[in-house]
Structure formats: structure tokens, C-alpha cells
Design an enzyme around this catalytic site. Structure first.
Site, short mmCIF file in Angstrom:
data_model
loop_
_atom_site.label_atom_id
_atom_site.label_comp_id
_atom_site.label_asym_id
_atom_site.label_seq_id
_atom_site.Cartn_x
_atom_site.Cartn_y
_atom_site.Cartn_z
N HIS A 12 -1.48 -12.88 -3.35
CA HIS A 12 -0.11 -13.40 -3.59
C HIS A 12 0.83 -13.14 -2.41
CE1 HIS A 12 0.52 -9.30 -5.79
NE2 HIS A 12 0.87 -9.17 -4.53
N HIS A 59 6.95 -5.78 -7.23
CA HIS A 59 7.03 -4.95 -6.02
C HIS A 59 8.39 -4.27 -5.95
CE1 HIS A 59 3.91 -8.00 -5.31
NE2 HIS A 59 3.39 -7.19 -4.42
N HIS A 194 -5.46 -5.18 2.41
CA HIS A 194 -4.27 -5.17 3.26
C HIS A 194 -3.55 -3.84 3.14
CE1 HIS A 194 -2.49 -6.60 -0.58
NE2 HIS A 194 -1.26 -6.52 -0.10
N GLU A 241 -4.20 -3.50 -5.10
CA GLU A 241 -3.79 -4.56 -6.04
C GLU A 241 -4.99 -5.27 -6.66
OE1 GLU A 241 0.42 -6.05 -4.02
OE2 GLU A 241 -1.40 -7.17 -3.63
C1 DHB Z 1 2.69 -8.74 1.65
C2 DHB Z 1 3.20 -8.33 0.42
C3 DHB Z 1 2.38 -8.30 -0.68
O1 DHB Z 1 2.85 -7.96 -1.91
C4 DHB Z 1 1.05 -8.60 -0.59
O2 DHB Z 1 0.31 -8.47 -1.70
C5 DHB Z 1 0.52 -9.00 0.62
C6 DHB Z 1 1.36 -9.07 1.75
C7 DHB Z 1 3.58 -8.80 2.85
O3 DHB Z 1 4.74 -8.38 2.75
O4 DHB Z 1 3.14 -9.30 3.88
FE FE Z 2 1.53 -7.55 -3.35
#
Ligand code: DHB
Ligand code: FE
Length: 280
Positions: A12, A59, A194, A241
Site C-alpha cells: 500500500h 499509520h 521495506h 506489515e
Molecule cells: C511507505 C509507507 C508505507 O506505509 C508503506 O507501507 C510503504 C512505504 C513510504 O512512506 O514510502
Molecule cells: Fe504501510
């Protein structure tokens, strides 16, 4: 009776939402990603669910760190896009399905001992709106009702992967026991690998992500035994996540048929993964 028509796992990443909002989906950077999403869009257009249950994480938008429900479900009439600092995303308001959502709560709490927070007023952030935009584009109104199912993956201690799989299985029992003849799809969002902060910012682990995509199909039980330490090490702090995909998976049959699978790196600093599954 209500019927589960399938599930979608999708990252997402907020910049994907910005690319859609700003009309950049054809740009060289974004095009490969949006091309890879097309079969999923076609699938959902054909299947036409009446309701999508979107499993996502907030978030620190609606729920700041002063109150962090482990699991929360939106039982209200509608959910607007949250202003995450650049104004709310220009997406349609989500219309909920209070009768169905309350049925899910009753079944989960009373029959399966999953004590969810019930939220009648909530805004929804990129964790929920980006997957909707990915699957439905830029319509005047979303083509189905949306029930937000929010999971804490940002404040320690998060629920275990096993708890998520079991919640999905309980969710399936709740859906199956709903009288009205509606078609229900479940989205599991977030991931893949990530990390947005600290020394390992930018971490992507394609091998590990591919293992998750494989086993989401064939062996979700083994994924449910993975601990948070492994997830943090291998997928990065925000990569955790991915446990939300197991809620989607738990709501499907043990045997599934893969409709579509796609993996692309990077989407800004994040590995983008997509999986569309139907009951076999
Ligand atoms: C970012 C934020 C998110 O919640 C995620 O799941 C992936 C990337 C971001 O800020 O780049
Ligand atoms: Fe996220």
C-alpha cells in the site's frame, strides 16, 4: 448466504497513490508496476464483490500512539480519506456496511473470542485507500461497500502472525454465517520488505518476499509460525506489515487457486507485491 469470492494481497505504498492522483501511471518509472496490476483489476471487475473487507494498518493517522487498538473494525456508515499532511487524497468516501460489520463483530467476539475495537467514526489513510485506487482506479464512487479492518503493526507489541491467520479463519466463519446473498472479497495490505528509517532504510529482500508469495499460496501455516524478530531482520521494520496478508489468507480455503502474482522493485523504497487468490 454471504460468499467469499477471493482475496488480494497488495502493498500500500503511498507514492503509488500519489502517482494515480497526479496522473503519472504511464510514466516510465510507474508503468511496469501498473501493467503488472492490470490482471488483478480485471479479476475484480469480473467478480464484482458487493463488499470488500480491507485489512490494513493505520499509520498513526486515525489512531495516534495515545490509543492503539490491536484489531479494530469500522462499523460506521462511511469513512473519509485522512489528511496525512498533504490534504486528504482525492478519492471517493468509502461507504460501509454497518449491518454486515456488526454481524462480523458479533461472530468474532461472541463465537471466536476475538475482541475487536468497534469504531463508528474513522478516517482511513493510505493503508486502505491506495489498495482501493490500485484495484479500482479513479471512479466517481467506489464500486462496492468497504469494511475497514485495522491491525496494529506499528506499536510494539504487534499481534503474532499466527494470531492474524486465526483471525482470518474466524472472519471466514463470520462471513459464512451471514444470511444475505452477498459476494465478499478480502484485501490483505502492506509489505512487502521495506524499512523507512534508521541504518537499514531502503532495505529490500526479494528472496524473502518471493518465499512469502510462494507460501501464501501453498503453506500459510509455516508463515504463521514466523516470529517478529525474523520479520524485522529479513523484511525490515515496516516489512512486518506483511502479517496482515495472513488475515486475508485465513479467510480463504486451505486449497486456493492463484489468479495472479506480481512482484516489482522498487516502488519508492518498498518492494511491491501482489497476489490474487480464489478458493480452489
Ligand atoms: C511507505 C509507507 C508505507 O506505509 C508503506 O507501507 C510503504 C512505504 C513510504 O512512506 O514510502
Ligand atoms: Fe504501510
Amino acid at each position: 448466504m454471504a460468499r467469499v469470492v477471493g482475496g488480494i494481497g497488495t502493498s500500500h505504498v503511498p507514492s503509488i497513490g500519489a502517482a494515480i492522483d497526479l496522473g503519472k501511471v504511464g510514466d516510465p518509472y510507474w508503468r511496469p508496476l501498473f501493467d503488472g496490476v492490470q490482471p488483478a483489476r480485471k479479476w475484480i471487475e469480473d467478480v464484482k464483490p458487493d463488499v470488500v473487507i480491507v485489512v490494513y494498518n493505520d499509520h498513526a493517522s486515525r489512531f495516534a500512539l495515545d490509543m492503539t487498538p490491536t484489531f479494530a473494525i469500522g462499523v460506521g456508515e462511511q469513512f473519509a480519506s485522512h489528511d496525512e499532511g498533504y490534504g486528504p487524497r482525492p478519492v471517493p468516501v468509502c461507504h460501509g456496511d454497518p449491518a454486515f460489520a456488526w454481524h462480523l463483530v458479533e461472530s468474532l467476539v461472541l463465537k471466536d473470542e476475538f475482541d475487536l475495537a468497534m469504531v463508528s467514526e474513522m478516517t482511513v489513510d493510505h493503508g486502505l485507500t491506495v489498495p482501493l485506487s490500485l484495484m479500482f482506479g479513479k471512479p466517481e464512487a467506489w464500486p462496492c461497500k468497504i469494511i475497514p479492518l485495522c491491525v496494529n503493526v506499528i506499536q510494539y507489541p504487534q499481534p503474532t502472525a499466527l494470531r492474524c491467520l486465526r483471525l482470518g479463519q474466524a472472519l471466514r466463519r463470520a462471513i459464512d454465517s451471514y444470511g444475505p446473498e452477498i459476494k465478499v472479497a478480502i484485501f490483505g495490505t502492506g509489505g512487502m520488505s521495506h524499512q523507512l528509517q534508521g541504518e537499514r532504510a531502503g532495505l529490500i529482500n526479494a528472496e524473502y518476499d518471493k518465499m512469502w508469495l510462494d507460501r501464501m499460496e501453498s503453506d500459510p501455516d509455516s508463515l504463521s509460525r514466523i516470529g517478529h524478530t525474523e520479520l524485522l531482520r529479513e523484511a525490515g521494520s515496516e516489512g512486518l506489515e506483511i502479517i496482515m496478508w495472513l488475515i486475508m489468507r485465513g479467510a480463504l480455503d486451505s486449497a486456493v487457486r492463484r489468479v495472479h502474482r506480481f512482484y516489482h522493485v522498487p516502488a519508492s523504497n518498498t518492494a511491491y507485491g501482489l497476489l490474487v487468490l480464489e478458493n480452489a
